[in-house]
Design a protein around this motif. Sequence first.
Motif, mmCIF file in Angstrom:
data_model
loop_
_atom_site.group_PDB
_atom_site.id
_atom_site.type_symbol
_atom_site.label_atom_id
_atom_site.label_comp_id
_atom_site.label_asym_id
_atom_site.label_seq_id
_atom_site.Cartn_x
_atom_site.Cartn_y
_atom_site.Cartn_z
ATOM 1 N N ASP A 130 119.239 124.174 11.727
ATOM 2 C CA ASP A 130 118.986 125.166 10.681
ATOM 3 C C ASP A 130 118.603 126.519 11.276
ATOM 4 O O ASP A 130 118.909 127.570 10.703
ATOM 5 N N LEU A 131 117.929 126.500 12.435
ATOM 6 C CA LEU A 131 117.602 127.766 13.104
ATOM 7 C C LEU A 131 118.872 128.441 13.603
ATOM 8 O O LEU A 131 119.029 129.665 13.477
ATOM 9 N N LEU A 132 119.813 127.659 14.148
ATOM 10 C CA LEU A 132 121.075 128.235 14.602
ATOM 11 C C LEU A 132 121.847 128.832 13.426
ATOM 12 O O LEU A 132 122.498 129.881 13.567
ATOM 13 N N SER A 133 121.769 128.202 12.280
ATOM 14 C CA SER A 133 122.423 128.761 11.091
ATOM 15 C C SER A 133 121.782 130.087 10.699
ATOM 16 O O SER A 133 122.485 131.039 10.318
ATOM 17 N N LYS A 134 120.462 130.154 10.803
ATOM 18 C CA LYS A 134 119.759 131.400 10.511
ATOM 19 C C LYS A 134 120.202 132.509 11.467
ATOM 20 O O LYS A 134 120.368 133.671 11.077
ATOM 21 N N VAL A 135 120.370 132.157 12.738
ATOM 22 C CA VAL A 135 120.785 133.142 13.737
ATOM 23 C C VAL A 135 122.181 133.665 13.435
ATOM 24 O O VAL A 135 122.444 134.875 13.509
ATOM 25 N N LYS A 136 123.119 132.775 13.085
ATOM 26 C CA LYS A 136 124.476 133.205 12.756
ATOM 27 C C LYS A 136 124.475 134.125 11.539
ATOM 28 O O LYS A 136 125.209 135.114 11.488
ATOM 29 N N GLU A 137 123.643 133.799 10.585
ATOM 30 C CA GLU A 137 123.542 134.645 9.402
ATOM 31 C C GLU A 137 122.932 135.996 9.758
ATOM 32 O O GLU A 137 123.368 137.050 9.274
ATOM 33 N N LEU A 138 121.946 135.971 10.625
ATOM 34 C CA LEU A 138 121.240 137.193 11.016
ATOM 35 C C LEU A 138 122.155 138.150 11.769
ATOM 36 O O LEU A 138 122.131 139.368 11.555
ATOM 37 N N TYR A 139 123.002 137.607 12.654
ATOM 38 C CA TYR A 139 123.873 138.436 13.481
ATOM 39 C C TYR A 139 125.286 138.572 12.906
ATOM 40 O O TYR A 139 126.131 139.231 13.528
ATOM 41 N N GLY A 140 125.553 137.969 11.779
ATOM 42 C CA GLY A 140 126.875 138.077 11.181
ATOM 43 C C GLY A 140 127.950 137.354 11.970
ATOM 44 O O GLY A 140 129.091 137.834 12.077
ATOM 45 N N LEU A 141 127.608 136.182 12.544
ATOM 46 C CA LEU A 141 128.557 135.426 13.361
ATOM 47 C C LEU A 141 129.299 134.401 12.502
ATOM 48 O O LEU A 141 128.787 133.911 11.494
ATOM 49 N N ASP A 142 130.497 134.088 12.942
ATOM 50 C CA ASP A 142 131.277 133.056 12.248
ATOM 51 C C ASP A 142 130.670 131.676 12.494
ATOM 52 O O ASP A 142 130.012 131.438 13.514
ATOM 53 N N ASP A 143 130.928 130.775 11.580
ATOM 54 C CA ASP A 143 130.403 129.418 11.717
ATOM 55 C C ASP A 143 130.988 128.709 12.931
ATOM 56 O O ASP A 143 130.381 127.774 13.473
ATOM 57 N N GLU A 144 132.183 129.141 13.369
ATOM 58 C CA GLU A 144 132.827 128.482 14.500
ATOM 59 C C GLU A 144 132.169 128.814 15.839
ATOM 60 O O GLU A 144 132.432 128.144 16.847
ATOM 61 N N VAL A 145 131.343 129.856 15.864
ATOM 62 C CA VAL A 145 130.682 130.247 17.114
ATOM 63 C C VAL A 145 129.732 129.138 17.549
ATOM 64 O O VAL A 145 128.946 128.614 16.744
ATOM 65 N N THR A 146 129.826 128.752 18.807
ATOM 66 C CA THR A 146 128.983 127.671 19.323
ATOM 67 C C THR A 146 127.945 128.222 20.283
ATOM 68 O O THR A 146 128.160 129.230 20.960
ATOM 69 N N PHE A 147 126.809 127.538 20.338
ATOM 70 C CA PHE A 147 125.722 127.901 21.251
ATOM 71 C C PHE A 147 125.527 126.760 22.249
ATOM 72 O O PHE A 147 125.531 125.582 21.876
ATOM 73 N N ARG A 148 125.361 127.124 23.509
ATOM 74 C CA ARG A 148 125.209 126.131 24.576
ATOM 75 C C ARG A 148 123.736 125.755 24.733
ATOM 76 O O ARG A 148 122.864 126.607 24.790
ATOM 77 N N ASN A 149 123.467 124.455 24.805
ATOM 78 C CA ASN A 149 122.110 123.955 24.978
ATOM 79 C C ASN A 149 121.727 124.024 26.463
ATOM 80 O O ASN A 149 122.348 123.383 27.305
ATOM 81 N N VAL A 150 120.719 124.831 26.784
ATOM 82 C CA VAL A 150 120.290 124.975 28.180
ATOM 83 C C VAL A 150 118.904 124.362 28.388
ATOM 84 O O VAL A 150 118.192 124.719 29.318
ATOM 85 N N THR A 151 118.528 123.436 27.517
ATOM 86 C CA THR A 151 117.221 122.793 27.620
ATOM 87 C C THR A 151 117.131 121.956 28.896
ATOM 88 O O THR A 151 118.044 121.188 29.202
ATOM 89 N N ILE A 152 116.059 122.128 29.646
ATOM 90 C CA ILE A 152 115.784 121.329 30.832
ATOM 91 C C ILE A 152 114.694 120.322 30.481
ATOM 92 O O ILE A 152 113.671 120.691 29.887
ATOM 93 N N SER A 153 114.891 119.087 30.842
ATOM 94 C CA SER A 153 113.927 118.045 30.509
ATOM 95 C C SER A 153 112.555 118.391 31.074
ATOM 96 O O SER A 153 112.424 118.820 32.217
ATOM 97 N N SER A 154 111.527 118.222 30.252
ATOM 98 C CA SER A 154 110.162 118.504 30.681
ATOM 99 C C SER A 154 109.477 117.277 31.272
ATOM 100 O O SER A 154 108.288 117.316 31.587
#
Length: 935
Positions: A130-154
Amino acid sequence: MLVLGKIVSYLACRHAHPGSPYVFGLVGLDHDLDFPEPMPVVGISRSARGYCINLVLETMKTYSSEDGLTEEALVTKLRTCRCHHLFLHTSLRHNSSGTCRWGEYGEGGLLWGECVARHFEWFDGNPVTDLLSKVKELYGLDDEVTFRNVTISSENRPRPLTLGTATQIGAIPTEGIPCLLKVLLPSNCTGLPLIYVRDLLLNPPAYDIAFTIQATCKLMSTVTCSIPEFTCVSPAKLVKLLELREANHIEFCRIKNVVDEVLHMHKNSELNEILKLLMDPTWVATGLKIDFETLIDNCKWASDKIGEMITLDGEMDHNEGYSSVVPNDFFEDMESSWKCRVKRIHIEEEFAEVERAAEALILAVTEAFMPIITRIKATTAPLGGPKGEILYAREHEAVWFKGKRFSPAIWAGTPGEEQIKNLKPALDSKGRKVGEEWFTTIRVEDALTRYHEAGAKAKARVLELLRTLSSELQAKTNILVFSSMLLVIAKALFSHVSEGRRRQWVFPMLIESSKSKDVESFNGTDGMKLVGLSPYWFEVAEGSAVNNTVDMQSLFLLTGPNGGGKSSLLRSICAAALLGTCGFMVPAESALIPHFDSIMLHMKSYDSPADGKSSFQVEMSEIRSIIASTSKRSLVLIDEICRGTETAKGTCIAGSIVETLDKIGCLGIVSTHLHGIFSLPLNAKNTVFKAMGSVNVNGQTKPTWKLLDGICRESLAFETAKREGISERIIQRAEELYNSVYAEEGIPGENDTEIQHLCSYESLNGSDRPDFQSNNSGRKDSERSRSLNQMEVLQKEVETNVIMICQKKLIELHKKEKIPELSEIHCVPVGPREQPPPSTVGASCVYVMLRPDKKLYVGQTDDLEGRIRTHRSKDGMQKARFLYFTVPGKSLACQLETLLINQLPNQGLNLTNIADGKHRNFGTSTPSPESITVC
């Protein structure tokens, strides 16, 4: 102008977002631009493990999640993160109190205080999607735009630093706190390397990464070959420019420098080992897992690709100038927007057309204007005759003739007249006449148009090639991001090693703590030992620091006098442990440091009026967070526990906290002035008593800042108050009250010992407490009292004589009408560690200094506070007493000064500046600073 127009057009059709800087039009610029670090969109939520923070970077098209954070650690991350937008998940509203008003009670209050100062929005649903959806709405990005997960295990990674710990050791620069960042790197190492080091301190790495960083630094300290410059390119800038195909030739040159420096390290045997070790820290920093051979192969490809297209530094593929007729500035300005950006071989046709157009322009200008210039030069005329020259009109991007009085009065068909007839007024882009002196011809204008069109085609072709190169390199974006971050880390670590060696720091032995949570406590191999530890803010080479050896196998309960170094020791231990846990060098002679799962430092708390909390409430909130995060593998450092509440109950709370930490089995130090804690029936089997030492030198108590075994029940409160300027009267009364109440209770006083350390040092079971003779203490009190009485008697004697001598003189001057009115002499005493009141500022004062050797110094001044400070700055004069009185005017002050110098010795008083009595020039005989040195 063209680029500016494009940018304005672009801004008109897009929404401005601080987190996504504009880059449109940068491909055509001939210089580099500052590129702000991207601001993430932040989402905060609550899970079963603790607080969770999600960071989304639209620029990088990445996101990361970190769960299980404490409230303190989360606030630290927010404090060091300039976010574009803040979203709060509705899970935060359900706090431990069971209310729906988040932050109303206890837990959540600190986070609420941090968030209410920012603009935020609530959201619900899945905290990530839902946060990624908020970001796409905020920046006017298409739904097809993907974001890469760069999370490193803690997993197996230490907890992030709490806000209190980060500020108290200067990992976050804080006013009044020695900044740790400033001593880790040279002053000229700023920007991205500094940010990397800061983030590493705030988020310590797992043991494997820390060990790798240390191994890398050790290799760096021994290399004998030259090292690259380490070009630091912002990964966010690189990604944004390549994504929008706006990278210009300067940026491509920097990208080539990055990959070439990686290849340089690969080709060198010494640097290649360092390059391999840097792979894992770079993976953690970028979230990109790249194989070493893949990195090298792709760097070679990128270097070759850029080298084939871009004109690199030092490469010249064009003529310096065309002719001496047309100013060279014109051609340089017109062609700078496309020339020397890509190799000529790629724009041969366009380049040739520009050259042909330039030659045609030169010919047109020569034939149209040169006969006129020749005619003017051949004309012999006095000052004010005909003038003319070929000039570059930069504002209009044209080459025109500028002249006056060149038209002949009589047309006789002489050379140049035909060219003069062909001239016409020069016009600007709107068809308006430029001026009375600017002229051109139709042929020149046609040649200019042809040249500009050829230049525009060449520029368009160059920009097309640059954008094509951006498209080709987009496929290698991850490699380029990885390489740029690798060089940032390399520069940071090389700089740290250089600074660490200069400061004579050492590499600690980093011990991997037992991964089993069932281990009872640290054992001999998991303890921490720091030999020759010095405060990180001191220069070891200058020898100004007091070193300590800290051999910690369990919890320390630390006591010591005020100013004895407890806080500095805790801050130094915390910094050394953190540096070692991150793989850095530490300020010690040798060190063995376990890889802690959390490092927590709590210093003195202050009240928080905004939250409606007292300092004790703030302290309890922070300690609650510390205890909740502490395990057997933690380092806990608490300074002056429970200092903000009533002594008896505060002592009991402190004792209970010590028992809790002792039961957990962590390493750490709890310092306290609550000596009643040693009378409590504590169940703390592993806690060791430690103390900061003091010595008695010439009757004065001084701290040694050395860590010792035992208990110190002496606070040196009276001595500290004196040093800070509390009046002698207040201190004497305090001592009387202390002796009248606490001496009867058997609590040791300040003069209980004659051992090397003034404090009462005891072993854990108290069986080694020394037995001191009471008659010795009484003798000391008697001697001190006798010394004080003698100074008081002398002061009274001096005051009496000063009043008698000066009052008699004033009466005499008043009778002779040399002073308008008779004033009464009133002497004001200034005791040791006291200062005169502000009323003496600018007033003429006569003063007498009563030195500790019972000699006197008489002077006059208009700056009594400064004069007293100067006197007391001399050796042995720190406790000097003063008497002073004010008089109307400097001249009278000088007379009375000389009078006292001449007459006080006649009263049996010993003066050090008796020679000053020979002065007769009243009003100018101000005692010089040299006269003070008689002391």
